[in-house]
Design an enzyme around this catalytic site. Structure first.
Site, short mmCIF file in Angstrom:
data_model
loop_
_atom_site.label_atom_id
_atom_site.label_comp_id
_atom_site.label_asym_id
_atom_site.label_seq_id
_atom_site.Cartn_x
_atom_site.Cartn_y
_atom_site.Cartn_z
N LYS A 129 0.96 -1.12 -0.02
CA LYS A 129 0.14 0.05 -0.08
C LYS A 129 0.79 1.15 -0.15
O LYS A 129 2.10 1.15 0.37
CB LYS A 129 -0.84 0.05 1.18
CG LYS A 129 -0.23 0.06 2.59
CD LYS A 129 -1.01 -0.13 3.58
CE LYS A 129 -0.24 -0.28 5.04
NZ LYS A 129 -1.14 -0.61 6.03
N TYR A 157 12.55 31.61 5.02
CA TYR A 157 11.09 32.26 5.25
C TYR A 157 11.02 32.55 6.87
O TYR A 157 11.29 31.55 7.72
CB TYR A 157 10.10 31.32 4.81
CG TYR A 157 10.07 31.07 3.30
CD1 TYR A 157 9.79 32.24 2.41
CD2 TYR A 157 10.04 30.03 2.73
CE1 TYR A 157 9.79 32.14 1.10
CE2 TYR A 157 9.66 29.87 1.31
CZ TYR A 157 9.77 31.01 0.56
OH TYR A 157 9.63 30.73 -0.94
C1 LIG Z 1 -0.36 -1.51 6.94
C2 LIG Z 1 -0.65 -2.95 7.47
C3 LIG Z 1 -0.07 -3.92 7.54
C4 LIG Z 1 1.36 -4.03 7.52
O1 LIG Z 1 2.09 -3.52 8.83
P1 LIG Z 1 3.67 -3.48 9.02
O2 LIG Z 1 3.88 -2.79 10.36
O3 LIG Z 1 4.23 -2.31 8.11
O4 LIG Z 1 4.39 -4.83 8.77
C5 LIG Z 1 -0.55 -5.17 8.20
N1 LIG Z 1 -1.96 -5.22 8.29
C6 LIG Z 1 -2.60 -4.24 8.10
C7 LIG Z 1 -4.30 -4.49 8.29
C8 LIG Z 1 -2.12 -2.93 7.74
O5 LIG Z 1 -3.06 -1.92 7.52
#
Ligand SMILES: *Cc1c(COP(=O)(O)O)cnc(C)c1O
Length: 370
Positions: free
Chosen positions: A38, A264
């Protein structure tokens, strides 16, 4: 001096292979690996990461949103893809692109059954998400009768897996809470199994669950951050190799006199003679303003140079008073030489946020050696 000549994000596929192999070494041979890709593969490039992981044997992929799954299918990824957080408005697309939804409430389950029915689907693969304490998304334990009742009305869908998510698997102080989540998920799985008459895949572990809770490996684990080279703990960070290297270059060097201001809002005022370097990366590239004013730092010639003043949209300025360097020299923002987890911690955030913020404006460059 290395010759990085603009801001780039290197993606090291040999490091990805290393991390995948290391994570697998923590699992029994029959435990499947779902790779979480993701948020553009945690800020890298989901397609590049998924193509490589598909080659080296990932069993499943997960994305958060439907659009991310569509992108992977358009790129030719054929491995099953779980959509962790879909919305009913996208259910037709989920079916069109052979994506597999995580169904997390009665409303969403009903909507999906209705879309699958109107597409005349039989046994369309779905996943049922349970809330065991995170209180984010998921059915509750006492919903299982309603779920089964709903499933018994139709053969349009088939439950491929049951999943839940751990709230604090990286935190030793929350061990009791986590063990309760694991116990609770096992109870749910037993109930559903009895009523369904077959055993779906069970999965509950994220990366830190893999390391800290072998009893939660079940039939499959979901790993994100570990694949990208971070383990939420120094001892695991040492075993993993950062996949992403964010690099840039010194555009210009300035000498400030006491009383001169920088950037800035004049957020930095020199109290002694200060040498500064301007670097072409800013908040539009993913280096947020919270890294400014000495919260964040970069590495030049193996030395730490703190970001001074406010982060601009397209630039940061760093303090190089005590660093021997020249215009055109390479700058490491993070990578194997300088941990994104350390910079994030110093700036009050976590590796996940720093990595996933790197915007599409930064050119991705794939390397596959070392
Ligand atoms: C993002 C996510 C993961 C991955 O978690 P990590 O700590 O990056 O290994 C696993 N399960 C779900 C439901 C997630 O949203």
């Amino acid at each position: 001096m290395s010759k990085t000549s603009e801001t780039i994000l290197e993606i090291n596929l040999a490091h990805l292979t290393h991390n995948f192999t290391y994570l697998k070494s923590k699992l029994d041979a029959k435990v499947k690996v779902l790779a979480v890709v993701k948020a553009s593969g945690y800020g890298s490039d989901a397609t590049i990461i998924a193509r490589h992981l598909e080659k080296i044997g990932a069993d499943y992929f997960a994305v958060a949103y439907t659009s991310e799954g569509i992108q992977l299918r358009d790129a030719g990824i054929t491995t099953p893809i779980l959509v962790l957080h879909p919305q009913p408005i996208n259910f037709q697309k989920i079916i069109d692109y052979q994506l597999e939804p995580s169904l997390y409430s009665t409303r969403v389950l009903k909507e999906f059954v209705s879309t699958a029915t109107s597409n005349e689907k039989k046994h369309y693969p779905v996943h049922i998400k349970f809330n065991t304490g995170l209180n984010r998304i998921g059915f509750n334990e006492n919903d299982s009768n309603a779920i089964i009742a709903q499933l018994n009305t139709t053969d349009t869908i088939k439950v491929v897996s049951l999943l839940s998510h751990l709230a604090a698997s990286e935190d030793p102080d929350e061990r009791e809470f986590t063990l309760n989540q694991i116990r609770s998920f096992k109870q749910i799985a037993d109930q559903i199994h009895t009523k369904l008459g077959y055993t779906p895949i069970l999965h509950q572990s994220n990366t830190s669950g893999i390391f800290n809770y072998p009893e939660a490996h079940l039939n499959m684990v979901r790993t994100g951050i570990g694949l990208y080279g971070y383990g939420n703990e120094a001892k695991y960070d040492k075993q993993l190799k950062p996949v992403m290297s964010l690099k840039s270059v010194i555009s210009q060097i300035h000498d400030l006199q006491p009383g001169d201001s920088l950037g800035y809002n004049r957020a930095f005022i020199a109290d002694t003679a200060t040498k500064t370097a301007t670097i072409p990366i800013g908040h539009a590239d993913g280096i947020g303003r919270h890294y400014g004013n000495k919260k964040g730092y970069v590495t030049i010639n193996n030395k730490r140079a703190y970001i001074i003043g406010n982060v601009c949209m397209d630039m940061i300025m760093v303090d190089i008073t005590n660093i021997d360097c020249n215009e055109g020299d390479e700058v490491i923002i993070f990578g194997p030489e300088s941990s994104a987890a350390d910079i994030a911690e110093h700036s009050g955030t976590i590796s996940y946020e720093l990595l996933t913020a790197i915007s599409p404006r930064v050119q991705r460059v794939v390397i596959d050696n070392k």
